[in-house]
Scaffold this active site. Structure first.
Site, mmCIF file in Angstrom:
data_model
loop_
_atom_site.group_PDB
_atom_site.id
_atom_site.type_symbol
_atom_site.label_atom_id
_atom_site.label_comp_id
_atom_site.label_asym_id
_atom_site.label_seq_id
_atom_site.Cartn_x
_atom_site.Cartn_y
_atom_site.Cartn_z
ATOM 1 N N GLY A 28 -14.244 -30.248 30.768
ATOM 2 C CA GLY A 28 -12.974 -30.087 31.481
ATOM 3 C C GLY A 28 -12.936 -28.737 32.177
ATOM 4 N N ARG A 89 -18.367 -34.346 32.664
ATOM 5 C CA ARG A 89 -18.827 -34.617 31.303
ATOM 6 C C ARG A 89 -20.104 -35.441 31.476
ATOM 7 N NH1 ARG A 89 -14.530 -32.667 28.373
ATOM 8 N NH2 ARG A 89 -12.489 -32.913 29.360
ATOM 9 N N ASP A 120 -16.498 -26.744 23.626
ATOM 10 C CA ASP A 120 -17.450 -26.841 22.510
ATOM 11 C C ASP A 120 -18.459 -27.970 22.674
ATOM 12 O OD1 ASP A 120 -15.556 -28.691 21.972
ATOM 13 O OD2 ASP A 120 -15.240 -28.123 19.883
ATOM 14 N N THR A 143 -12.401 -23.201 28.287
ATOM 15 C CA THR A 143 -11.570 -24.378 27.986
ATOM 16 C C THR A 143 -10.122 -23.941 27.822
ATOM 17 O OG1 THR A 143 -11.004 -26.031 26.308
ATOM 18 C CG2 THR A 143 -12.259 -24.167 25.532
ATOM 19 N N ASP A 145 -8.213 -25.332 25.860
ATOM 20 C CA ASP A 145 -7.804 -25.678 24.484
ATOM 21 C C ASP A 145 -7.887 -24.513 23.500
ATOM 22 O OD1 ASP A 145 -7.474 -28.222 25.416
ATOM 23 O OD2 ASP A 145 -9.293 -29.036 24.538
ATOM 24 N N ASP A 147 -10.139 -23.821 21.425
ATOM 25 C CA ASP A 147 -10.484 -24.373 20.115
ATOM 26 C C ASP A 147 -11.946 -24.117 19.739
ATOM 27 O OD1 ASP A 147 -11.575 -25.950 22.079
ATOM 28 O OD2 ASP A 147 -11.043 -27.857 21.158
ATOM 29 N N ARG A 189 -6.801 -32.411 22.688
ATOM 30 C CA ARG A 189 -7.195 -33.679 22.080
ATOM 31 C C ARG A 189 -7.399 -33.537 20.576
ATOM 32 N NH1 ARG A 189 -10.803 -36.621 25.905
ATOM 33 N NH2 ARG A 189 -11.972 -34.678 25.822
ATOM 34 N N ILE A 270 -1.839 -30.985 35.174
ATOM 35 C CA ILE A 270 -1.247 -29.813 35.830
ATOM 36 C C ILE A 270 -1.647 -28.542 35.056
ATOM 37 C CG2 ILE A 270 0.948 -29.918 34.559
ATOM 38 C CD1 ILE A 270 2.370 -29.044 37.047
HETATM 39 O O1 F6P Z 1 -10.950 -30.080 26.788
HETATM 40 C C1 F6P Z 1 -10.009 -29.806 27.736
HETATM 41 C C2 F6P Z 1 -9.076 -30.989 27.939
HETATM 42 O O2 F6P Z 1 -8.176 -30.671 28.965
HETATM 43 C C3 F6P Z 1 -8.336 -31.465 26.703
HETATM 44 O O3 F6P Z 1 -7.198 -30.693 26.407
HETATM 45 C C4 F6P Z 1 -8.002 -32.875 27.091
HETATM 46 O O4 F6P Z 1 -7.797 -33.671 25.943
HETATM 47 C C5 F6P Z 1 -9.216 -33.299 27.837
HETATM 48 O O5 F6P Z 1 -9.815 -32.126 28.353
HETATM 49 C C6 F6P Z 1 -8.959 -34.278 28.952
HETATM 50 O O6 F6P Z 1 -10.163 -34.576 29.549
HETATM 51 P P1 F6P Z 1 -10.324 -35.427 30.884
HETATM 52 O O7 F6P Z 1 -9.763 -34.639 32.012
HETATM 53 O O8 F6P Z 1 -11.793 -35.628 31.002
HETATM 54 O O9 F6P Z 1 -9.556 -36.685 30.664
#
Ligand code: F6P
Length: 339
Positions: A28, A89, A120, A143, A145, A147, A189, A270
């Protein structure tokens, strides 16, 4: 008085010579990734190292989709969200054969080391790649997140938090005017770091995160009690998306069975876009820049992160072995503020 800089940087002695590296952004996107790429490129060029920018993360690497970057390739990007190298990804990179293929592609181009900016999952891929192929890798935590184990901050987290806060402050105005409760879903997530920080900063009445099971009876009781006492005619409940589809809609439906009718606002992507905050730009620039010094000092298979105000190296292996925990005290503080 002792003066302590905001980021204490390690002093690294160069012990090896490297002439060509590559950089990619993966997973992401996160605001500040451009600033990190710029840091890598400008620091490398200043030490006579050539840099290839790989398009679309590991996917682009497997397709040999890369080009040489010069100083002006990274001009005018420090203030831009997203990543100009694009991100993706890449499930194919889970396959060891593909990781070996990627190593061959790098070697054919004379690339001696790889810098991976991502979350990660991406850094786990980077670790396996280094372990299996011996090509030096440095990871940078990118990221929203926040995390990632071993670093208290990640590139993009501060901006995403402020973007979510801007939205919630607006929602609060209308919630207040109409005496409504809102379930506001933020990203995350597998982790509630973003939700917890956003919830505290927004003065949310409640914060629901994947780390702790949600007790709907308790949530309903708290909302009903605060409504009856006249304290809570409106309110914001911040919900981390978790990895159950439609989690927030499910919570709303369950609360309806308790006579409550919360509105839902899903903030979504957003939170990933927009101009990086000053904080993220500085963090990304420093980590990007110093990643080259780590390479020249002979480090590999590490992530460069931040701990106690110092830039630190964390073995990528640790990211797989350990999970960063959400301090329950933070959630307690959030609740206390609403008693
Ligand atoms: O890992 C970053 C993140 O934005 C998470 O918070 C979210 O769950 C996920 O990516 C969403 O991924 P995608 O944009 O591939 O649906």
């Amino acid at each position: 008085m002792e003066i302590k800089p905001m980021y204490t940087l390690p002093s690294l002695e160069p012990i090896c010579s490297i002439s060509t590296v590559a950089v990619l952004t993966s997973g992401g996107d996160a605001p500040g990734m451009n600033a990190a790429i710029r840091g890598v490129v400008r620091s490398a060029l200043s030490q006579n190292i050539s840099v290839f920018g790989i398009q679309r993360g590991f996917s682009g690497l497997l397709q040999d989709d890369m080009h040489l970057l010069n100083s002006s390739s990274v001009s005018n990007i420090v203030q831009r969200g997203g990543t100009f190298l694009k991100s993706a990804r890449c499930p194919e990179f889970h396959d060891s054969n593909n990781r070996h293929r990627a190593a061959k592609i790098l070697s054919q181009r004379g690339i001696e080391a790889l810098i991976v900016i991502g979350g990660d999952g991406s850094l786990t891929g980077a670790h396996l790649f280094e372990e299996e192929t011996g090509i030096p890798v440095i990871g940078l935590p990118g990221t929203i997140d926040n995390d990632i184990f071993g670093t208290e901050d990640t590139i993009g987290f501060d901006t995403a938090m402020n973007t979510a806060l801007d939205a919630i402050d607006r929602i609060r105005d209308t919630a207040d005017s109409h005496e409504r409760h809102f379930l506001v879903e933020v990203m995350g997530r597998n982790s509630g770091f973003l939700a917890t920080h956003v919830g505290i900063a927004a003065g949310a009445e409640m914060i629901l995160v994947p780390e702790y099971a949600i007790n709907i009876e308790e949530v309903a009781l708290q909302l009903a009690t605060s409504r009856r006492s006249g304290m809570g005619s409106s309110g914001i409940i911040v919900v981390a998306e978790g990895n159950k589809p439609n989690l927030t809609h499910g919570i709303a439906q369950q609360l309806e069975q308790h006579g409550l009718t919360p509105h839902i606002s899903i903030l979504g992507h957003i939170q990933r876009g927009g101009r990086p905050s000053g904080h993220d730009r500085v963090l990304a620039s420093c980590l990007g820049s110093i990643s080259i010094d780590y390479l020249l000092a002979g480090y590999s298979d590490i992530m460069v992160g931040v701990s106690d105000g110092s830039v630190v190296d964390v073995p990528l292996d640790d990211l797989i072995r350990y999970r960063k925990g959400l301090d329950p005290e933070l959630l307690k503080i959030a609740l206390q503020l609403h008693k």
